[in-house]
Design an enzyme around this catalytic site. Structure first.
Site, PDB file in Angstrom:
ATOM      1  N   LEU A  33       0.818  -1.227   0.000  1.00  0.00           N
ATOM      2  CA  LEU A  33       0.000   0.000   0.000  1.00  0.00           C
ATOM      3  C   LEU A  33       0.847   1.270   0.000  1.00  0.00           C
ATOM      4  O   LEU A  33       1.926   1.320   0.596  1.00  0.00           O
ATOM      5  CB  LEU A  33      -0.930  -0.013   1.219  1.00  0.00           C
ATOM      6  CG  LEU A  33      -1.886  -1.203   1.301  1.00  0.00           C
ATOM      7  CD1 LEU A  33      -2.774  -1.081   2.535  1.00  0.00           C
ATOM      8  CD2 LEU A  33      -2.742  -1.329   0.041  1.00  0.00           C
ATOM      9  N   HIS A  37      -3.519   4.299  -2.367  1.00  0.00           N
ATOM     10  CA  HIS A  37      -4.481   3.389  -1.732  1.00  0.00           C
ATOM     11  C   HIS A  37      -5.125   4.065  -0.513  1.00  0.00           C
ATOM     12  O   HIS A  37      -6.339   3.965  -0.304  1.00  0.00           O
ATOM     13  CB  HIS A  37      -3.779   2.120  -1.237  1.00  0.00           C
ATOM     14  CG  HIS A  37      -3.197   1.256  -2.315  1.00  0.00           C
ATOM     15  ND1 HIS A  37      -1.844   1.060  -2.463  1.00  0.00           N
ATOM     16  CD2 HIS A  37      -3.791   0.533  -3.295  1.00  0.00           C
ATOM     17  CE1 HIS A  37      -1.628   0.236  -3.478  1.00  0.00           C
ATOM     18  NE2 HIS A  37      -2.780  -0.094  -4.007  1.00  0.00           N
ATOM     19  N   GLN A  61      -4.934 -12.279 -13.028  1.00  0.00           N
ATOM     20  CA  GLN A  61      -4.849 -11.066 -13.839  1.00  0.00           C
ATOM     21  C   GLN A  61      -3.423 -10.772 -14.309  1.00  0.00           C
ATOM     22  O   GLN A  61      -3.172  -9.769 -14.963  1.00  0.00           O
ATOM     23  CB  GLN A  61      -5.429  -9.863 -13.097  1.00  0.00           C
ATOM     24  CG  GLN A  61      -4.602  -9.346 -11.929  1.00  0.00           C
ATOM     25  CD  GLN A  61      -5.348  -8.257 -11.189  1.00  0.00           C
ATOM     26  OE1 GLN A  61      -6.356  -8.497 -10.542  1.00  0.00           O
ATOM     27  NE2 GLN A  61      -4.857  -7.027 -11.292  1.00  0.00           N
ATOM     28  N   LYS A 149      -6.063   6.016 -11.685  1.00  0.00           N
ATOM     29  CA  LYS A 149      -4.739   5.566 -12.145  1.00  0.00           C
ATOM     30  C   LYS A 149      -4.882   4.419 -13.146  1.00  0.00           C
ATOM     31  O   LYS A 149      -4.127   4.313 -14.102  1.00  0.00           O
ATOM     32  CB  LYS A 149      -3.933   5.143 -10.916  1.00  0.00           C
ATOM     33  CG  LYS A 149      -2.823   4.170 -11.133  1.00  0.00           C
ATOM     34  CD  LYS A 149      -1.593   4.881 -11.580  1.00  0.00           C
ATOM     35  CE  LYS A 149      -0.352   4.045 -11.661  1.00  0.00           C
ATOM     36  NZ  LYS A 149      -0.473   2.648 -11.903  1.00  0.00           N
TER      37      LYS A 149
HETATM   38  P1  AMP Z   1      -3.723  -2.146  -6.850  1.00  0.00           P
HETATM   39  O1  AMP Z   1      -3.339  -2.510  -5.458  1.00  0.00           O
HETATM   40  O2  AMP Z   1      -2.586  -1.628  -7.679  1.00  0.00           O
HETATM   41  O3  AMP Z   1      -4.543  -3.209  -7.536  1.00  0.00           O
HETATM   42  O4  AMP Z   1      -4.694  -0.891  -6.712  1.00  0.00           O
HETATM   43  C1  AMP Z   1      -5.831  -0.929  -5.902  1.00  0.00           C
HETATM   44  C2  AMP Z   1      -6.647   0.298  -6.168  1.00  0.00           C
HETATM   45  O5  AMP Z   1      -5.867   1.459  -5.897  1.00  0.00           O
HETATM   46  C3  AMP Z   1      -7.098   0.400  -7.641  1.00  0.00           C
HETATM   47  O6  AMP Z   1      -8.410   0.893  -7.693  1.00  0.00           O
HETATM   48  C4  AMP Z   1      -6.107   1.393  -8.206  1.00  0.00           C
HETATM   49  O7  AMP Z   1      -6.608   2.114  -9.318  1.00  0.00           O
HETATM   50  C5  AMP Z   1      -5.913   2.329  -7.015  1.00  0.00           C
HETATM   51  N1  AMP Z   1      -4.648   3.060  -7.140  1.00  0.00           N
HETATM   52  C6  AMP Z   1      -3.433   2.549  -7.433  1.00  0.00           C
HETATM   53  N2  AMP Z   1      -2.513   3.536  -7.515  1.00  0.00           N
HETATM   54  C7  AMP Z   1      -3.177   4.698  -7.266  1.00  0.00           C
HETATM   55  C8  AMP Z   1      -2.786   6.078  -7.214  1.00  0.00           C
HETATM   56  N3  AMP Z   1      -1.522   6.465  -7.429  1.00  0.00           N
HETATM   57  N4  AMP Z   1      -3.734   6.987  -6.937  1.00  0.00           N
HETATM   58  C9  AMP Z   1      -5.028   6.616  -6.712  1.00  0.00           C
HETATM   59  N5  AMP Z   1      -5.456   5.338  -6.744  1.00  0.00           N
HETATM   60  C10 AMP Z   1      -4.551   4.393  -7.009  1.00  0.00           C
END
Ligand code: AMP
Length: 282
Positions: A33, A37, A61, A149
């Site tokens: 995180l 997040h 995925q 993102k």
């Molecule tokens: P992930 O853990 O990469 O699968 O991301 C989980 C959630 O966090 C997803 O909805 C991503 O789009 C969001 N997320 C990842 N990076 C960012 C960021 N820099 N800013 C905002 N949301 C993010």
């Protein structure tokens, strides 16, 4: 904060919340995180009574096994951060808990997943669709929070929720960036110091292209200039840089005809693949 490992535990604890008529806000993640997040969690807290975050690195995925194996895992730190942010429940299922059998269902998202991430990561959005469906069925949240993102993922999720009538409101949160513009990403943890110095060029290219478009310049000439920027940085390899409608992900050649328009890009630093995007009319 309570750590939940099984579907039954989620059903039990959120069942109590539902009886008490509270609004359940859900933030699905793959862990490692960062502040992006945590921003989703903060927005979830502002908009719901009970917050549940899932941490699950979803194998289906990943089209690249090495990327899956090397995906950063920082569970203890993650739990600490979520506890401090005031999350009520964290769901950390095992692979077996989510995939007791290999799913035979294949989701076809139509034209949206034939371009960009869908084209360069075959099967990626099918895996996203399967895991998000499973998580929504387990958690049954009133509101689910995703980051801009992953713009193409947002379009895929909206389609999934609409077409399968999932009873949850999708809330989208703007991209959180480092001071130098680099979009926060769990994969940034894998960049070495040299790669980290170069990485902000991805966002610089996006802002440059957006300014040029708004100044009325030709998209293909802009893209050519961006390619030259990348050529001067041999450690950074551009995979795609496209102007798209953020509603249906159709490729665009100019700003004419659509207001929801964005530039999406993917680039490699060594073997680390980063994606980013910028909306043109914010
Ligand atoms: P992930 O853990 O990469 O699968 O991301 C989980 C959630 O966090 C997803 O909805 C991503 O789009 C969001 N997320 C990842 N990076 C960012 C960021 N820099 N800013 C905002 N949301 C993010």
């Amino acid at each position: 904060m309570k750590l939940l490992r099984t579907k039954q535990e989620v059903h039990h604890h959120l069942g109590i919340s539902r009886i008490n008529n509270t609004t359940i806000g859900f933030v699905p993640t793959m862990g490692a995180l960062h502040d992006g997040h945590l921003d989703l969690v903060k927005k979830a807290k502002e908009n719901s009574d009970v917050i549940i975050v899932s941490i699950f690195v979803n194998p289906t995925q990943f089209n690249n096994q090495k990327d899956f194996e090397n995906y950063p895992k920082t569970l203890n730190k993650d739990l600490d951060l979520l506890d401090k942010t005031g999350v009520d429940f964290v769901f950390v299922p095992s692979n077996q808990e989510i995939y007791s059998s290999v799913p035979s269902l294949v989701i076809d998202f139509g034209s949206i997943d034939k371009v960009l991430e869908g084209a360069f990561r075959p099967g990626h959005f099918n895996g996203v669709g399967i895991v998000v469906s499973k998580l929504l069925n387990i958690v049954k949240p009133h509101k689910t929070f995703f980051g801009q993102k992953d713009l193409q993922q947002v379009a895929i999720i909206k389609l999934l929720v609409e077409d399968l009538s999932f009873d949850t409101e999708i809330v989208i949160i703007p991209t959180v960036r480092e001071e130098d513009g680099l979009a926060m990403s769990s994969r940034n943890l894998r960049l070495d110091p040299e790669q980290r110095k170069i990485a902000p060029l991805i966002y610089k290219a996006l802002t440059f292209a957006k300014d040029e478009l708004l100044a009325g310049h030709n998209w293909f000439e802009i893209r050519q200039k961006v390619s030259v920027m990348y050529v001067h940085e041999p450690h950074l390899r551009l995979e795609y840089f496209e102007l798209i409608s953020s509603d249906n992900f159709e490729l665009q050649e100019s700003l004419k005809g659509t207001t929801n328009i964005a530039i999406c890009t993917a680039a490699y630093l060594g073997e680390i693949r980063l994606i980013d995007n910028i909306s043109i009319f914010d």
